[in-house]
Enzyme design. Structure first.
Site, PDB file in Angstrom:
ATOM      1  N   GLY A 186       0.832  -1.204   0.000  1.00 38.62           N
ATOM      2  CA  GLY A 186       0.000   0.000   0.000  1.00 38.62           C
ATOM      3  C   GLY A 186       0.864   1.250   0.000  1.00 38.62           C
ATOM      4  O   GLY A 186       1.884   1.304   0.674  1.00 38.62           O
TER       5      GLY A 186
ATOM      6  N   ARG B 284       1.003  -5.042  -5.587  1.00 39.37           N
ATOM      7  CA  ARG B 284       1.102  -6.298  -4.844  1.00 39.37           C
ATOM      8  C   ARG B 284       1.434  -7.333  -5.911  1.00 39.37           C
ATOM      9  O   ARG B 284       0.912  -7.279  -7.024  1.00 39.37           O
ATOM     10  CB  ARG B 284      -0.209  -6.613  -4.137  1.00 39.37           C
ATOM     11  CG  ARG B 284      -0.662  -5.415  -3.293  1.00 39.37           C
ATOM     12  CD  ARG B 284      -1.472  -5.808  -2.092  1.00 39.37           C
ATOM     13  NE  ARG B 284      -2.072  -4.624  -1.489  1.00 39.37           N
ATOM     14  CZ  ARG B 284      -1.629  -4.032  -0.379  1.00 39.37           C
ATOM     15  NH1 ARG B 284      -0.588  -4.520   0.271  1.00 39.37           N
ATOM     16  NH2 ARG B 284      -2.239  -2.976   0.101  1.00 39.37           N
TER      17      ARG B 284
ATOM     18  N   ASP C 243       5.098  -4.605   6.155  1.00 38.53           N
ATOM     19  CA  ASP C 243       5.748  -5.849   6.584  1.00 38.53           C
ATOM     20  C   ASP C 243       5.745  -6.929   5.506  1.00 38.53           C
ATOM     21  O   ASP C 243       6.671  -7.733   5.436  1.00 38.53           O
ATOM     22  CB  ASP C 243       5.179  -6.352   7.916  1.00 38.53           C
ATOM     23  CG  ASP C 243       3.718  -6.725   7.811  1.00 38.53           C
ATOM     24  OD1 ASP C 243       3.031  -6.224   6.902  1.00 38.53           O
ATOM     25  OD2 ASP C 243       3.259  -7.529   8.646  1.00 38.53           O
TER      26      ASP C 243
ATOM     27  N   THR D 295       4.115   2.909   5.603  1.00 34.75           N
ATOM     28  CA  THR D 295       2.715   2.519   5.765  1.00 34.75           C
ATOM     29  C   THR D 295       2.028   3.483   6.724  1.00 34.75           C
ATOM     30  O   THR D 295       2.642   3.909   7.706  1.00 34.75           O
ATOM     31  CB  THR D 295       2.571   1.062   6.271  1.00 34.75           C
ATOM     32  OG1 THR D 295       1.230   0.860   6.733  1.00 34.75           O
ATOM     33  CG2 THR D 295       3.509   0.754   7.420  1.00 34.75           C
TER      34      THR D 295
ATOM     35  N   ASP E  74      -0.232   2.736   8.675  1.00 35.76           N
ATOM     36  CA  ASP E  74      -0.776   2.005   9.830  1.00 35.76           C
ATOM     37  C   ASP E  74       0.066   2.125  11.109  1.00 35.76           C
ATOM     38  O   ASP E  74      -0.412   1.786  12.188  1.00 35.76           O
ATOM     39  CB  ASP E  74      -0.931   0.519   9.486  1.00 35.76           C
ATOM     40  CG  ASP E  74      -1.996   0.291   8.435  1.00 35.76           C
ATOM     41  OD1 ASP E  74      -2.844   1.182   8.252  1.00 35.76           O
ATOM     42  OD2 ASP E  74      -1.973  -0.772   7.789  1.00 35.76           O
TER      43      ASP E  74
ATOM     44  N   ASP F 186       2.396   0.199  12.050  1.00 32.88           N
ATOM     45  CA  ASP F 186       2.308  -1.133  12.649  1.00 32.88           C
ATOM     46  C   ASP F 186       3.576  -1.963  12.450  1.00 32.88           C
ATOM     47  O   ASP F 186       3.516  -3.188  12.405  1.00 32.88           O
ATOM     48  CB  ASP F 186       1.094  -1.876  12.061  1.00 32.88           C
ATOM     49  CG  ASP F 186       1.231  -2.103  10.549  1.00 32.88           C
ATOM     50  OD1 ASP F 186       2.116  -1.488   9.933  1.00 32.88           O
ATOM     51  OD2 ASP F 186       0.451  -2.895  10.007  1.00 32.88           O
TER      52      ASP F 186
ATOM     53  N   ARG G 148      -6.127  -2.383   9.982  1.00 29.18           N
ATOM     54  CA  ARG G 148      -6.636  -3.765  10.029  1.00 29.18           C
ATOM     55  C   ARG G 148      -6.283  -4.434  11.350  1.00 29.18           C
ATOM     56  O   ARG G 148      -7.132  -4.994  12.024  1.00 29.18           O
ATOM     57  CB  ARG G 148      -6.059  -4.592   8.873  1.00 29.18           C
ATOM     58  CG  ARG G 148      -6.858  -4.463   7.595  1.00 29.18           C
ATOM     59  CD  ARG G 148      -6.140  -5.095   6.439  1.00 29.18           C
ATOM     60  NE  ARG G 148      -4.904  -4.380   6.145  1.00 29.18           N
ATOM     61  CZ  ARG G 148      -4.014  -4.722   5.238  1.00 29.18           C
ATOM     62  NH1 ARG G 148      -4.192  -5.804   4.534  1.00 29.18           N
ATOM     63  NH2 ARG G 148      -2.932  -4.004   5.030  1.00 29.18           N
TER      64      ARG G 148
HETATM   65  P1  ATP Z   1       0.661  -2.741   3.568  1.00 29.65           P
HETATM   66  O1  ATP Z   1       1.098  -2.514   4.973  1.00 29.65           O
HETATM   67  O2  ATP Z   1       0.160  -1.523   2.928  1.00 29.65           O
HETATM   68  O3  ATP Z   1      -0.269  -3.910   3.397  1.00 29.65           O
HETATM   69  P2  ATP Z   1       2.737  -4.482   2.674  1.00 29.65           P
HETATM   70  O4  ATP Z   1       4.128  -4.236   2.236  1.00 29.65           O
HETATM   71  O5  ATP Z   1       2.556  -5.235   3.955  1.00 29.65           O
HETATM   72  O6  ATP Z   1       1.995  -3.083   2.733  1.00 29.65           O
HETATM   73  P3  ATP Z   1       1.775  -6.747   1.129  1.00 29.65           P
HETATM   74  O7  ATP Z   1       0.740  -6.824   0.074  1.00 29.65           O
HETATM   75  O8  ATP Z   1       1.605  -7.589   2.338  1.00 29.65           O
HETATM   76  O9  ATP Z   1       1.941  -5.192   1.489  1.00 29.65           O
HETATM   77  O10 ATP Z   1       3.192  -7.139   0.476  1.00 29.65           O
HETATM   78  C1  ATP Z   1       3.648  -6.496  -0.694  1.00 29.65           C
HETATM   79  C2  ATP Z   1       4.290  -7.512  -1.626  1.00 29.65           C
HETATM   80  O11 ATP Z   1       5.436  -8.089  -0.977  1.00 29.65           O
HETATM   81  C3  ATP Z   1       3.432  -8.712  -2.004  1.00 29.65           C
HETATM   82  O12 ATP Z   1       2.534  -8.450  -3.056  1.00 29.65           O
HETATM   83  C4  ATP Z   1       4.486  -9.728  -2.419  1.00 29.65           C
HETATM   84  O13 ATP Z   1       4.945  -9.461  -3.726  1.00 29.65           O
HETATM   85  C5  ATP Z   1       5.635  -9.436  -1.441  1.00 29.65           C
HETATM   86  N1  ATP Z   1       5.574 -10.379  -0.300  1.00 29.65           N
HETATM   87  C6  ATP Z   1       4.792 -10.315   0.794  1.00 29.65           C
HETATM   88  N2  ATP Z   1       4.993 -11.367   1.619  1.00 29.65           N
HETATM   89  C7  ATP Z   1       5.935 -12.135   1.022  1.00 29.65           C
HETATM   90  C8  ATP Z   1       6.593 -13.360   1.348  1.00 29.65           C
HETATM   91  N3  ATP Z   1       6.317 -14.016   2.475  1.00 29.65           N
HETATM   92  N4  ATP Z   1       7.507 -13.844   0.489  1.00 29.65           N
HETATM   93  C9  ATP Z   1       7.804 -13.173  -0.655  1.00 29.65           C
HETATM   94  N5  ATP Z   1       7.224 -12.026  -1.024  1.00 29.65           N
HETATM   95  C10 ATP Z   1       6.314 -11.503  -0.214  1.00 29.65           C
END
Ligand code: ATP
Length: 319
Positions: free
Chosen positions: A11, A72, A103, A125, A127, A129, A171
């Site tokens: 995000g 994503r 994360d 982010t 959040d 978090d 969330r």
């Molecule tokens: P937000 O806090 O806004 O949700 P985020 O970075 O946590 O941001 P995610 O959609 O959870 O957003 O992760 C972003 C991208 O990181 C995923 O679409 C994927 O490509 C990669 N990713 C997440 N988890 C893993 C994992 N365990 N192994 C490999 N790639 C990952």
């Protein structure tokens, strides 16, 4: 190390552009080349990237969103996807990566670090978090956006003697709801970290009305339930009519606050320093006003407790 890459993932959050700018400018200042990778891990897999110069990151410090776009990428979760990414990194001579995201993005970067490509994470982010940093990039801007919305809702709530439910993002973490609720003078704040007690909510609303309050604002973090679900419960429990306002993606946009721009600048520069020192699997953050780097695995530990004192204070000040 001669060339590094930078990408934004997950995000988007206000301040990501300011962080990209800081990474690029600091790296060039230190004599490195910087490749900007578009659309997060998807762009890495597809080789969608270009060399950035000082001018590439001009006029973006004040802009919300991310110049590099975010995405994503389910494919990157697979071994095959990660292998493609590594081939692209090798083909483009990239020796280290700065990942700006949440994360999930951190977890993705750990897979690369384990395969020999050092990655450093910047917490982007709204959040707030991510364990290991007191603040994430974008939180302050989102907080101010929510406060501004609450202030406006309060005007109409007062004019009509209404109770408003404001649904905010969050969330698993209630920081945005808690801080905005405290700063916006909300009567009740519903967050994932505290079990909801509907009797208490109703009691607070009634005692406010009995002392002549003209309006009430209830903040609900989306992770607990939606604003409309909460409204239905309130109606069912105590026949209290409400209006619901879902702030939604407004919270993710907008020009970053001064605080987020400064944080982004410090995080970006620190991330480059960490990579230059040859360290991967690290995350940058701010702890007690000091910019630090720490083992990224600590960012996955869900052991952080929310600020109970702040929650208690919000209750004491809204009796
Ligand atoms: P937000 O806090 O806004 O949700 P985020 O970075 O946590 O941001 P995610 O959609 O959870 O957003 O992760 C972003 C991208 O990181 C995923 O679409 C994927 O490509 C990669 N990713 C997440 N988890 C893993 C994992 N365990 N192994 C490999 N790639 C990952």
């Amino acid at each position: 190390m001669k060339r590094i890459g930078v990408l934004t993932s997950g995000g988007d959050a206000p301040g990501m552009n300011a962080a990209i700018r800081a990474v690029v400018r600091k790296a060039i200042y230190e004599g490195l080349e910087v490749v900007g990778i578009f659309h997060g891990y998807q762009g890495l897999i597809d080789g969608n990237m270009e060399l950035l110069n000082l001018g590439s990151v001009g006029d973006i410090i004040q802009r919300g969103g991310t110049k590099l776009y975010s995405a994503r990428c389910p494919e990157f979760r697979t071994e095959e996807g990660q292998q493609k990414a590594i081939e692209q990194l090798k083909a483009n001579g990239i020796e280290g990566l700065v990942i700006i995201g949440g994360d999930g993005s951190y977890r993705g970067s750990m897979t690369l670090t384990k395969k020999g490509f050092p990655c450093v994470g910047i917490p982007g982010t709204i959040d707030n978090d991510i364990p290991g940093t007191d603040y994430t990039l974008g939180f302050d801007t989102a907080l101010n956006t929510v406060i501004d919305c609450i202030d406006k809702i309060r005007d109409t709530a007062t004019s009509h003697d209404r109770t408003f439910i404001v649904e905010v993002m969050g969330r698993d973490a209630g920081d945005l709801a808690l801080w905005a609720g405290l700063a916006g003078g909300a009567e009740t704040i519903i967050i994932p970290e505290v079990n909801m007690n509907m009797e208490e909510v109703v009691e607070r609303l009634k005692s406010g009305t009995s002392r002549g309050k003209k309006h009430s604002i209830i903040i609900v973090a989306e992770g607990v339930m939606s604003g409309s679900e909460f409204a239905a419960k309130l109606m069912e429990h105590a026949n209290i009519e409400t209006r619901v306002s879902v702030l939604g993606h407004i919270q993710r946009g907008g020009s970053p606050t001064g605080r987020d721009r400064v944080l982004a600048s410090m995080f970006g520069a620190k991330a480059v320093e960490v990579l230059m020192a040859g360290n991967g699997g690290r995350a940058v953050g701010i702890q007690n006003h000091e910019v630090v780097d720490y083992d990224m695995n600590e960012a996955f530990e869900r052991n952080e407790v929310f600020d109970k004192d702040m929650y208690q204070l919000s209750k004491e000040l809204s009796i």
